[in-house]
Design an enzyme around this catalytic site. Structure first.
Site, PDB file in Angstrom:
ATOM      1  NE  ARG A  92      -3.915   0.626   2.506  1.00  0.00           N
ATOM      2  CZ  ARG A  92      -4.702  -0.141   3.233  1.00  0.00           C
ATOM      3  NH1 ARG A  92      -4.235  -0.762   4.295  1.00  0.00           N
ATOM      4  NH2 ARG A  92      -5.959  -0.319   2.897  1.00  0.00           N
ATOM      5  CG  HIS A  94       0.210   4.369   4.172  1.00  0.00           C
ATOM      6  ND1 HIS A  94       0.952   3.222   4.044  1.00  0.00           N
ATOM      7  CD2 HIS A  94      -0.861   4.053   4.948  1.00  0.00           C
ATOM      8  CE1 HIS A  94       0.353   2.243   4.717  1.00  0.00           C
ATOM      9  NE2 HIS A  94      -0.746   2.710   5.282  1.00  0.00           N
ATOM     10  CD  GLU A 193      -5.445   9.731  14.861  1.00  0.00           C
ATOM     11  OE1 GLU A 193      -5.202   8.822  15.681  1.00  0.00           O
ATOM     12  OE2 GLU A 193      -5.276   9.595  13.636  1.00  0.00           O
ATOM     13  CB  SER A 212      -4.848   3.359   4.718  1.00  0.00           C
ATOM     14  OG  SER A 212      -5.514   2.420   5.549  1.00  0.00           O
ATOM     15  CG  ASN A 235      -3.512   1.858  18.234  1.00  0.00           C
ATOM     16  OD1 ASN A 235      -3.231   1.460  17.113  1.00  0.00           O
ATOM     17  ND2 ASN A 235      -3.995   3.066  18.474  1.00  0.00           N
TER      18      ASN A 235
END
Ligand code: 8IG
Length: 272
Positions: A92, A94, A193, A212, A235
């Site tokens: 992938r 990102h 965040e 994503s 998490n």
């Protein structure tokens, strides 16, 4: 012209070039389902069926090698027991890599050009619901795109109602009736965040936070694919638990959940 220039000139021609390369190198003219395997989901490919070809992502036109430890840089063609051809994208790109949105969704467009009618997006993410202990898989019911970007350019108005297929979510719950679902918010990352941002995400209706999936899902819908998304909560999102986040924790909870979620995903693919 390098393949990156090609991507910059015409992303759909670049996707077609990648699809042609994939068909040539795998010997499979048309694939049925594409899977993007994110953090924690890597083992799933082995349970889906027999790998008939493995390509290094770096060799496929327009693709880049992955930037993150724990992500694999291969594209595999898999023959499932019921005869479906799955294209597994382990690489992938990102948004936070800064290569642009075209690069982020190139694999999705290549998969569509390779014939895929179904797109299965997986990821590792943070959870806002405390009941979702690390290692819990959660269906994506909808998303909030907080990247301020889109894979679509120009006056391309695409309806995103029912973006995440209710049909496939129902199939997933036939496999595992305990599966919960939630709204996924895509942040740009690569930082996690702040606790305040997690509270903001919660207030606007998100229960999963990641980096994503949303942009890829939009590109998948635009390309006409039926989109399914499933997250592995690796998490609790920042501030939801008293512990700070660590990439190590993400990798460990992904590894611990690996066998269960791999089986789950393989069983969902069988039902498609
Ligand atoms: I794994 O808590 C993983 N990816 N944005 N927040 C965001 N992305 C993530 C998180 C998280 N965990």
């Amino acid at each position: 012209m390098s393949t990156t220039d090609f991507l910059n000139t015409d992303p759909f021609a670049a996707a077609q070039a990648a699809a042609d390369y994939i068909a040539e190198e795998t010997g499979v003219d048309s694939h049925d389902v594409a899977l993007v395997l994110g953090s924690g989901w890597g083992e799933a490919a082995d349970l889906i069926g027999e790998t008939t070809a493995t390509l290094s992502a770096a060799e496929v036109p327009g693709f880049h090698a992955p930037a993150v430890e724990g992500h694999v840089g291969t594209i595999r063609s898999i023959l499932t027991k019921d005869g479906k051809r799955a294209l597994v994208l382990g690489a992938r790109t990102h948004y936070y890599e800064g290569k642009g949105v075209r690069a982020v969704v190139h694999g999705i467009r290549a998969a569509a050009a390779a014939g895929c009618k179904t797109l299965v997006l997986t990821n590792g993410c943070g959870g806002l619901n405390e009941a979702w202990t690390p290692g819990t898989p959660v269906l994506i019911s909808d998303h909030i795109n907080l990247t301020a970007a889109s894979p679509l350019e120009g006056a391309t108005f695409v309806d995103l109602t029912d973006l995440y297929s209710a049909r496939i979510r129902d199939l997933a719950r036939e496999v595992d009736p305990t599966l919960d679902q939630g709204v996924y918010a895509q942040f740009t990352g690569p930082h996690y965040e702040t606790p305040a941002e997690v509270q903001y995400a919660k207030r606007i209706g998100a229960e999963l936070v990641g980096m994503s999936t949303a942009l890829e899902a939009i590109a998948g819908r635009h390309a006409g694919m039926e989109v399914f998304g499933i997250s592995l909560v690796t998490n609790l999102a920042a501030g939801i638990s008293p512990q700070p986040l660590s990439h190590q924790e993400v990798i460990e909870s992904g590894q611990a959940a690996g066998p269960r979620i791999s089986r789950l995903l393989a069983d969902i693919i069988t039902k498609l």
